[in-house]
Design an enzyme around this catalytic site. Structure first.
Site, PDB file in Angstrom:
ATOM      1  N   ASP A  37       0.819  -1.207   0.000  1.00  0.00           N
ATOM      2  CA  ASP A  37       0.000   0.000   0.000  1.00  0.00           C
ATOM      3  C   ASP A  37       0.863   1.272   0.000  1.00  0.00           C
ATOM      4  O   ASP A  37       1.823   1.380   0.746  1.00  0.00           O
ATOM      5  CB  ASP A  37      -0.905  -0.023   1.243  1.00  0.00           C
ATOM      6  CG  ASP A  37      -2.087   0.913   1.117  1.00  0.00           C
ATOM      7  OD1 ASP A  37      -1.882   2.086   0.757  1.00  0.00           O
ATOM      8  OD2 ASP A  37      -3.211   0.470   1.387  1.00  0.00           O
ATOM      9  N   THR A  73      -7.258   4.247  -1.098  1.00  0.00           N
ATOM     10  CA  THR A  73      -6.925   2.829  -1.000  1.00  0.00           C
ATOM     11  C   THR A  73      -8.027   1.886  -1.492  1.00  0.00           C
ATOM     12  O   THR A  73      -7.801   1.077  -2.396  1.00  0.00           O
ATOM     13  CB  THR A  73      -6.585   2.474   0.456  1.00  0.00           C
ATOM     14  OG1 THR A  73      -5.445   3.247   0.831  1.00  0.00           O
ATOM     15  CG2 THR A  73      -6.280   0.998   0.608  1.00  0.00           C
ATOM     16  N   ASN A  94     -13.112   5.902   0.626  1.00  0.00           N
ATOM     17  CA  ASN A  94     -12.977   5.057   1.813  1.00  0.00           C
ATOM     18  C   ASN A  94     -14.110   5.314   2.796  1.00  0.00           C
ATOM     19  O   ASN A  94     -14.357   4.512   3.691  1.00  0.00           O
ATOM     20  CB  ASN A  94     -11.648   5.335   2.528  1.00  0.00           C
ATOM     21  CG  ASN A  94     -10.447   4.819   1.746  1.00  0.00           C
ATOM     22  OD1 ASN A  94     -10.603   4.101   0.753  1.00  0.00           O
ATOM     23  ND2 ASN A  94      -9.257   5.182   2.183  1.00  0.00           N
ATOM     24  N   TYR A 157      -9.776  -9.205   7.704  1.00  0.00           N
ATOM     25  CA  TYR A 157      -8.767  -8.160   7.745  1.00  0.00           C
ATOM     26  C   TYR A 157      -8.341  -7.873   9.177  1.00  0.00           C
ATOM     27  O   TYR A 157      -9.171  -7.675  10.061  1.00  0.00           O
ATOM     28  CB  TYR A 157      -9.277  -6.857   7.109  1.00  0.00           C
ATOM     29  CG  TYR A 157      -8.203  -5.808   7.181  1.00  0.00           C
ATOM     30  CD1 TYR A 157      -7.032  -5.948   6.442  1.00  0.00           C
ATOM     31  CD2 TYR A 157      -8.310  -4.714   8.047  1.00  0.00           C
ATOM     32  CE1 TYR A 157      -6.003  -5.025   6.542  1.00  0.00           C
ATOM     33  CE2 TYR A 157      -7.283  -3.790   8.142  1.00  0.00           C
ATOM     34  CZ  TYR A 157      -6.141  -3.961   7.384  1.00  0.00           C
ATOM     35  OH  TYR A 157      -5.109  -3.057   7.493  1.00  0.00           O
ATOM     36  N   ASP A 192       2.506   2.715   3.159  1.00  0.00           N
ATOM     37  CA  ASP A 192       1.446   3.717   3.319  1.00  0.00           C
ATOM     38  C   ASP A 192       1.380   4.275   4.745  1.00  0.00           C
ATOM     39  O   ASP A 192       1.357   5.493   4.942  1.00  0.00           O
ATOM     40  CB  ASP A 192       0.095   3.096   2.949  1.00  0.00           C
ATOM     41  CG  ASP A 192      -1.064   4.067   3.118  1.00  0.00           C
ATOM     42  OD1 ASP A 192      -1.201   4.970   2.278  1.00  0.00           O
ATOM     43  OD2 ASP A 192      -1.813   3.942   4.103  1.00  0.00           O
ATOM     44  N   HIS A 196       2.049   8.257   5.702  1.00  0.00           N
ATOM     45  CA  HIS A 196       1.135   9.185   6.366  1.00  0.00           C
ATOM     46  C   HIS A 196       1.777   9.792   7.607  1.00  0.00           C
ATOM     47  O   HIS A 196       1.674  10.984   7.860  1.00  0.00           O
ATOM     48  CB  HIS A 196      -0.142   8.454   6.799  1.00  0.00           C
ATOM     49  CG  HIS A 196      -1.100   8.162   5.687  1.00  0.00           C
ATOM     50  ND1 HIS A 196      -1.657   9.146   4.912  1.00  0.00           N
ATOM     51  CD2 HIS A 196      -1.606   6.988   5.221  1.00  0.00           C
ATOM     52  CE1 HIS A 196      -2.468   8.591   4.010  1.00  0.00           C
ATOM     53  NE2 HIS A 196      -2.445   7.282   4.181  1.00  0.00           N
ATOM     54  N   ASP A 240      -1.513   0.812  -4.798  1.00  0.00           N
ATOM     55  CA  ASP A 240      -2.758   1.504  -5.099  1.00  0.00           C
ATOM     56  C   ASP A 240      -2.591   2.992  -5.400  1.00  0.00           C
ATOM     57  O   ASP A 240      -3.379   3.573  -6.141  1.00  0.00           O
ATOM     58  CB  ASP A 240      -3.771   1.308  -3.961  1.00  0.00           C
ATOM     59  CG  ASP A 240      -3.171   1.619  -2.591  1.00  0.00           C
ATOM     60  OD1 ASP A 240      -1.933   1.788  -2.489  1.00  0.00           O
ATOM     61  OD2 ASP A 240      -3.947   1.687  -1.609  1.00  0.00           O
ATOM     62  N   HIS A 241      -1.550   3.607  -4.831  1.00  0.00           N
ATOM     63  CA  HIS A 241      -1.365   5.061  -4.985  1.00  0.00           C
ATOM     64  C   HIS A 241      -0.017   5.447  -4.410  1.00  0.00           C
ATOM     65  O   HIS A 241       0.659   4.615  -3.799  1.00  0.00           O
ATOM     66  CB  HIS A 241      -2.475   5.819  -4.251  1.00  0.00           C
ATOM     67  CG  HIS A 241      -2.593   5.402  -2.813  1.00  0.00           C
ATOM     68  ND1 HIS A 241      -1.662   5.756  -1.865  1.00  0.00           N
ATOM     69  CD2 HIS A 241      -3.473   4.597  -2.185  1.00  0.00           C
ATOM     70  CE1 HIS A 241      -2.002   5.210  -0.702  1.00  0.00           C
ATOM     71  NE2 HIS A 241      -3.088   4.474  -0.872  1.00  0.00           N
ATOM     72  N   HIS A 339      -2.724  11.154   0.374  1.00  0.00           N
ATOM     73  CA  HIS A 339      -2.999  10.833  -1.031  1.00  0.00           C
ATOM     74  C   HIS A 339      -4.499  10.932  -1.206  1.00  0.00           C
ATOM     75  O   HIS A 339      -5.235  11.074  -0.222  1.00  0.00           O
ATOM     76  CB  HIS A 339      -2.495   9.426  -1.355  1.00  0.00           C
ATOM     77  CG  HIS A 339      -3.042   8.396  -0.422  1.00  0.00           C
ATOM     78  ND1 HIS A 339      -4.242   7.761  -0.624  1.00  0.00           N
ATOM     79  CD2 HIS A 339      -2.578   7.927   0.769  1.00  0.00           C
ATOM     80  CE1 HIS A 339      -4.486   6.934   0.376  1.00  0.00           C
ATOM     81  NE2 HIS A 339      -3.499   7.013   1.249  1.00  0.00           N
TER      82      HIS A 339
HETATM   83 ZN    ZN Z   1      -3.574   2.851   0.133  1.00  0.00          ZN
END
Ligand code: ZN
Ligand code: NAG
Ligand code: NAG
Ligand code: NAG
Ligand code: NAG
Ligand code: NAG
Ligand code: NAG
Length: 456
Positions: A37, A73, A94, A157, A192, A196, A240-241, A339
Site C-alpha cells: 500500500d 486505498t 474510503n 482483515y 502507506d 502518512h 494503489d497510490h 494521497h
Molecule cells: Zn492505500
C-alpha cells in the site's frame, strides 16, 4: 512494399510464437497479486531496493501506473481487481454514504455486500471456472460475500497479522489446495502507514521503512522458491497510490467558510464529499471561493477526465485540494503525508513489476493505467473478462504470448525501411543512368564507325 514487409513480419512472429508456445501443459496458469500500500512510483528511483530490482531484472517493470480518481486505498484496490473506474465499480471513497438506503461505509465498516456488488472482482470470476479456487491473504473486499461469494480461502482483515504469517498461509494455500488455487492476493499496509505518519520527504524513517518493504519482497521470493512455486507462478507486485508531503502551513479550514449545520460531511480530505442540508447553490457559493488551493465542483461539473460522476454515492458537491494541501474543520494537521489528490499527479502514481512464465524478462515500459491490470490478469488466467475500462493492448509488450509493436521501434523500422528504399531507388536510377549514358556515345561511335569506311 512497406505493408508487405510488415505483413511478413507479423506472419513470421505469429509462426514463431505458435511453435514455441507449450500447449500441452495441463496445469492451469496461476497468479499471485501483491500490493504494498502507498508505494509511490519514484521511491524506486530514489531508494535502493535490491530484492525488488532482482525481481524486476528477471521480469518486467512499468515505471508509472496511472491510477483512478480519487487516489485512495479502497477505490484503487477495487479498480485493480475489476478494471473499472470508481463511478462504475461503486467504491468511490474510503468513506461513503448512500442517501437511498441511508447506509454508511468506512474502511472499518466495509462488510455489507451492498457496497461491493456493483462489480464482480476477479477472484469471484475465477471461482466460477470449474476446478479453480481463489485465495486471499487480505485485500479490500476479500473478506466480504460479494455476489454471495468469498475466495475459498481468506483471512478477515487485521493489521496485526504479520507479513510472514500472511505469506506463509497464502503459500500453503497455493501449494496444497484441491481444486488448485489459481488466483491469490497478498496485501501489506506499508509503506502507506509510515508515509502518512512521517511524510514521504522524511529522511530519518522512510529509508528504514522502504528497506523493510524490500526485505519483505526478498522473503516472498525466497519462500516461493523454497515451495517450488517460483518457476510456475506468475507474480505481480504493485500498489494503489503514492503519497504527497503535507504541512501545517497548507491547511484549508472549511469552518471559516460555511456553518457546519449547512451540510453533512461524508468525507473530508484531500477530496471532501459534501451533502448540503440547505439549498445546494447556497452551499456551493459559500465554498467556491473558500480557498485558492481547492477546486469546488458541483457533481455535474466534475471534469470528465476524473471518470468520477455517474454514481449515486458521489455527493452533490466535491472539493478537491491541491497537492500537499489538507482540508480540515478547525483542526491542526494530523498527517504529514496524504494521497487522494488528482490522479494526473506523478506523486499519486504507483508502479507495477511482474515475474513469471507469462512475462518477458528484463522488459521496461514507462506507463499503463491501473484499470489495464484487470484485462491482463484475465488474459493470463484464461478468464473471460467482465465489461471493464481497461485495455489489454496497453500491456501486450509485457506478455510473452502477445505480438506487440513498440512505437519507437516501429518508427525506427519505418524510417529504416524508407532509407533502404530510397538508397535502392537511388542506386537503380544511378545504374540506369550509367547503363543508358554510354549509349549515345556508342551510337555516335557506331555512326563514326559507319562513317569511317566512307571516309576511307
Ligand atoms: Zn492505500
Ligand atoms: C512443454 O511441456 C512439457 C511437459 O509439460 C515439457 O517437458 C517441455 O519441456 C515443455 N517445453 C517447453 C518449450 O517449455
Ligand atoms: C476437475 O478435476 C477432476 C478431479 O481432479 C477431474 O476429474 C476433472 O476432469 C476436472 N475437470 C475439468 C473441467 O478440468
Ligand atoms: C495461518 O495458518 C495457521 C496454520 O494453519 C493458522 O493457525 C492461522 O490462524 C492462520 N492465520 C490467519 C491470519 O488466518
Ligand atoms: C436555490 O437558491 C437559488 C438562488 O439562490 C434559487 O434560484 C434556486 O431556485 C434555489 N433552489 C432550490 C431548490 O430551492
Ligand atoms: C472554528 O474556529 C473559529 C475561529 O477560531 C471559530 O470562530 C468557530 O466558532 C470555530 N467553529 C467550530 C465549529 O468550532
Ligand atoms: C467503463 O466500463 C463500464 C462497463 O463496461 C461502462 O459502463 C462505462 O461506460 C465505462 N466508462 C467509460 C468512461 O468508458
Amino acid at each position: 512494399t512497406l505493408t508487405m514487409t510488415f505483413l511478413a513480419l507479423l506472419m513470421f512472429s505469429g509462426f514463431v510464437t505458435g511453435c514455441t508456445g507449450n500447449s500441452s501443459d495441463s496445469l492451469p496458469p496461476r497468479l499471485l497479486l501483491v500490493s504494498f500500500d502507498g508505494f509511490r512510483a519514484d521511491y524506486l528511483q530514489n531508494y535502493e531496493f535490491p530484492h525488488l530490482q532482482n525481481f524486476i531484472k528477471e521480469g518486467v517493470l512499468v515505471e508509472h501506473v496511472k491510477n483512478v480518481f480519487i487516489t485512495k486505498t479502497f477505490p484503487n484496490h477495487y479498480s485493480i481487481v475489476t478494471g473499472l473506474y470508481e463511478e462504475s465499480h461503486g467504491i468511490v471513497a474510503n468513506s461513503m454514504y448512500d442517501s437511498v438506503t441511508k447506509k454508511y461505509f468506512s474502511d472499518s465498516n466495509d462488510k455489507d455486500p451492498f457496497w461491493w456488488n456493483e462489480a464482480v472482482p476477479i477472484w469471484v470470476t475465477n471461482q466460477l471456472q470449474e476446478n479453480r479456487s481463489s485465495a486471499a491473504a487480505m485485500w479490500p473486499g476479500t473478506d466480504v460475500r460479494i455476489h454471495n461469494t468469498t475466495p475459498s480461502y481468506f483471512m478477515n482483515y487485521s493489521p496485526s497479522v504479520t507479513f510472514k504469517e500472511r505469506l506463509n498461509n497464502i503459500t500453503a494455500w497455493l501449494s496444497t489446495s484441491n481444486p488448485p488455487v489459481t488466483f491469490a492476493t497478498l496485501y501489506w499496509e506499508e509503506p502507506d502507514a509510515s508515509g502518512h505518519k512521517y511524510g514521504p520527504d522524511d529522511k530519518e524513517n522512510m529509508p528504514r521503512v522502504l528497506k523493510e518493504v524490500d526485505d519483505h519482497i526478498g522473503v516472498l521470493v525466497q519462500k516461493l522458491k523454497m515451495s517450488g512455486l517460483w518457476e510456475s507462478l506468475n507474480v505481480i507486485i504493485t500498489s494503489d497510490h503514492g503519497m504527497s508531503q503535507c504541512s501545517e502551513s497548507r491547511l484549508i479550514n472549511l469552518d471559516l467558510c460555511i456553518d457546519r449545520s449547512d451540510y453533512s460531511l461524508i468525507d473530508l480530505t484531500p477530496v471532501a464529499a459534501i451533502l448540503p442540508k440547505i439549498n445546494i447553490t447556497e452551499v456551493y457559493d459559500k465554498l467556491k471561493n473558500c480557498s485558492p488551493h481547492m477546486n469546488v465542483y458541483l457533481k455535474e461539473d466534475i471534469p470528465n477526465r476524473f471518470n468520477y460522476q455517474h454514481n449515486d454515492r458521489i455527493q452533490p458537491i466535491v472539493l478537491v485540494a491541491d497537492e500537499g494541501w489538507t482540508i480540515v474543520r478547525n483542526k491542526s494537521l494530523s498527517k504529514l503525508g496524504d494521497h487522494g489528490y488528482d490522479n494526473s499527479l506523478p506523486a499519486m502514481h504507483p508502479f507495477l513489476a511482474a515475474h513469471g512464465p507469462a512475462f518477458h524478462r528484463g522488459y521496461k515500459q514507462s506507463t499503463m493505467d491501473i484499470v489495464d491490470i484487470y484485462p491482463m490478469m484475465c488474459h493470463i488466467l484464461g478468464l473471460k473478462p467482465q465489461p471493464n475500462n481497461g485495455t489489454l493492448g496497453h500491456t501486450k509488450c509485457l506478455l510473452v504470448d502477445q505480438w506487440c509493436i513498440h512505437l519507437p521501434e516501429a518508427i525506427g523500422i519505418v524510417i529504416g525501411a524508407l532509407l533502404v528504399l530510397t538508397t535502392l531507388t537511388c542506386l537503380v536510377i544511378l545504374m540506369q543512368n550509367r547503363l543508358s549514358a554510354p549509349r549515345p556515345f556508342s551510337r555516335l561511335q557506331l555512326q563514326d564507325d559507319d562513317d569511317d569506311p566512307l571516309i576511307e
